[in-house]
Design a protein around this motif. Structure first.
Motif, PDB file in Angstrom:
ATOM      1  N   VAL A  12     -25.058  22.341  -6.281  1.00  0.00           N
ATOM      2  CA  VAL A  12     -23.785  22.755  -5.715  1.00  0.00           C
ATOM      3  C   VAL A  12     -23.084  21.523  -5.149  1.00  0.00           C
ATOM      4  O   VAL A  12     -23.744  20.567  -4.735  1.00  0.00           O
ATOM      5  CB  VAL A  12     -23.996  23.829  -4.622  1.00  0.00           C
ATOM      6  CG1 VAL A  12     -24.811  23.286  -3.465  1.00  0.00           C
ATOM      7  CG2 VAL A  12     -22.686  24.410  -4.138  1.00  0.00           C
ATOM      8  N   GLN A  13     -21.776  21.559  -5.137  1.00  0.00           N
ATOM      9  CA  GLN A  13     -21.018  20.423  -4.625  1.00  0.00           C
ATOM     10  C   GLN A  13     -20.920  20.463  -3.103  1.00  0.00           C
ATOM     11  O   GLN A  13     -21.056  21.528  -2.481  1.00  0.00           O
ATOM     12  CB  GLN A  13     -19.619  20.410  -5.233  1.00  0.00           C
ATOM     13  CG  GLN A  13     -19.609  20.073  -6.721  1.00  0.00           C
ATOM     14  CD  GLN A  13     -18.200  19.883  -7.258  1.00  0.00           C
ATOM     15  OE1 GLN A  13     -17.249  20.447  -6.733  1.00  0.00           O
ATOM     16  NE2 GLN A  13     -18.072  19.070  -8.301  1.00  0.00           N
ATOM     17  N   VAL A  14     -20.671  19.315  -2.533  1.00  0.00           N
ATOM     18  CA  VAL A  14     -20.478  19.234  -1.087  1.00  0.00           C
ATOM     19  C   VAL A  14     -19.382  20.210  -0.652  1.00  0.00           C
ATOM     20  O   VAL A  14     -18.329  20.318  -1.299  1.00  0.00           O
ATOM     21  CB  VAL A  14     -20.096  17.794  -0.679  1.00  0.00           C
ATOM     22  CG1 VAL A  14     -19.641  17.760   0.763  1.00  0.00           C
ATOM     23  CG2 VAL A  14     -21.274  16.855  -0.867  1.00  0.00           C
ATOM     24  N   GLY A  15     -19.679  20.933   0.422  1.00  0.00           N
ATOM     25  CA  GLY A  15     -18.728  21.910   0.922  1.00  0.00           C
ATOM     26  C   GLY A  15     -18.861  23.282   0.310  1.00  0.00           C
ATOM     27  O   GLY A  15     -18.225  24.240   0.770  1.00  0.00           O
ATOM     28  N   GLY A  16     -19.684  23.381  -0.705  1.00  0.00           N
ATOM     29  CA  GLY A  16     -19.866  24.656  -1.395  1.00  0.00           C
ATOM     30  C   GLY A  16     -20.846  25.570  -0.693  1.00  0.00           C
ATOM     31  O   GLY A  16     -21.378  25.253   0.375  1.00  0.00           O
ATOM     32  N   LYS A  86     -24.017  20.177   2.748  1.00  0.00           N
ATOM     33  CA  LYS A  86     -23.921  18.728   2.860  1.00  0.00           C
ATOM     34  C   LYS A  86     -25.020  18.084   2.010  1.00  0.00           C
ATOM     35  O   LYS A  86     -26.037  18.723   1.719  1.00  0.00           O
ATOM     36  CB  LYS A  86     -24.121  18.310   4.324  1.00  0.00           C
ATOM     37  CG  LYS A  86     -23.176  18.967   5.303  1.00  0.00           C
ATOM     38  CD  LYS A  86     -23.524  18.586   6.729  1.00  0.00           C
ATOM     39  CE  LYS A  86     -22.602  19.247   7.730  1.00  0.00           C
ATOM     40  NZ  LYS A  86     -22.933  18.877   9.138  1.00  0.00           N
ATOM     41  N   PRO A  87     -24.850  16.833   1.629  1.00  0.00           N
ATOM     42  CA  PRO A  87     -25.898  16.155   0.842  1.00  0.00           C
ATOM     43  C   PRO A  87     -27.255  16.193   1.541  1.00  0.00           C
ATOM     44  O   PRO A  87     -28.287  16.300   0.866  1.00  0.00           O
ATOM     45  CB  PRO A  87     -25.361  14.731   0.729  1.00  0.00           C
ATOM     46  CG  PRO A  87     -23.888  14.877   0.799  1.00  0.00           C
ATOM     47  CD  PRO A  87     -23.655  15.989   1.772  1.00  0.00           C
ATOM     48  N   VAL A 120     -27.389  19.238  -3.339  1.00  0.00           N
ATOM     49  CA  VAL A 120     -25.979  19.177  -2.986  1.00  0.00           C
ATOM     50  C   VAL A 120     -25.451  17.817  -3.430  1.00  0.00           C
ATOM     51  O   VAL A 120     -25.905  16.775  -2.963  1.00  0.00           O
ATOM     52  CB  VAL A 120     -25.766  19.355  -1.473  1.00  0.00           C
ATOM     53  CG1 VAL A 120     -24.278  19.377  -1.147  1.00  0.00           C
ATOM     54  CG2 VAL A 120     -26.437  20.639  -0.994  1.00  0.00           C
ATOM     55  N   SER A 121     -24.517  17.849  -4.346  1.00  0.00           N
ATOM     56  CA  SER A 121     -24.002  16.607  -4.909  1.00  0.00           C
ATOM     57  C   SER A 121     -22.674  16.237  -4.273  1.00  0.00           C
ATOM     58  O   SER A 121     -21.849  17.096  -3.961  1.00  0.00           O
ATOM     59  CB  SER A 121     -23.831  16.750  -6.419  1.00  0.00           C
ATOM     60  OG  SER A 121     -22.792  17.657  -6.713  1.00  0.00           O
ATOM     61  N   SER A 122     -22.495  14.922  -4.125  1.00  0.00           N
ATOM     62  CA  SER A 122     -21.235  14.436  -3.571  1.00  0.00           C
ATOM     63  C   SER A 122     -20.370  13.841  -4.686  1.00  0.00           C
ATOM     64  O   SER A 122     -19.246  13.463  -4.454  1.00  0.00           O
ATOM     65  CB  SER A 122     -21.504  13.377  -2.505  1.00  0.00           C
ATOM     66  OG  SER A 122     -22.313  12.346  -3.020  1.00  0.00           O
TER      67      SER A 122
END
Length: 122
Positions: A12-16, A86-87, A120-122
């Motif tokens: 999931v992306q950062v903030g997701g 968050k990452p 968690v990816s940035s």
């Protein structure tokens, strides 16, 4: 004997947001303590959140206000809703259960799942 099976992990992306589940092989009504823990590479396993059979909850400071633990005794399942990821939330997430309520405080759970990876990816 109780088997715990985690599911719902992923990338999931950062903030997701992401919701993970832990399904038990039998009723969790007698599990007075259930928890989610996580372990990142090179780090010790740490508490994320815990819940008693009466619904009392406890969270790590790092996830307060972002994560929510819940349980559905009818479905023998515990959930962890994770928002604003968050990452540093990247880890393998483990579910734990114990009929002894003291595990809620001590972290000494009798049964553990195999874990589900959250990245968690940035």
């Amino acid at each position: 004997q109780v088997q715990l099976v985690e599911s719902g992990g992923g990338l999931v992306q950062v903030g997701g947001s992401l919701s993970i589940s832990c399904a038990a092989s039998r009723t969790i009504i007698s599990m007075n303590a259930m928890g989610w823990y996580r372990q990142a590479p090179g780090k010790q396993r740490e508490l994320v959140a815990a819940i008693t059979n009466r619904g009392s909850t406890n969270y790590a400071d790092s996830v307060k206000g972002r994560f929510a633990i819940s349980r559905d005794n009818a479905k023998n399942t515990v959930y962890l809703q994770m928002n604003s990821l968050k990452p540093e939330d990247t880890a393998v997430y483990y579910c734990a259960a114990d009929p002894d309520r003291s595990a809620y405080y001590s972290g000494r759970y009798h049964w553990w799942g195999q874990g589900t990876q959250v990245t968690v990816s940035s």
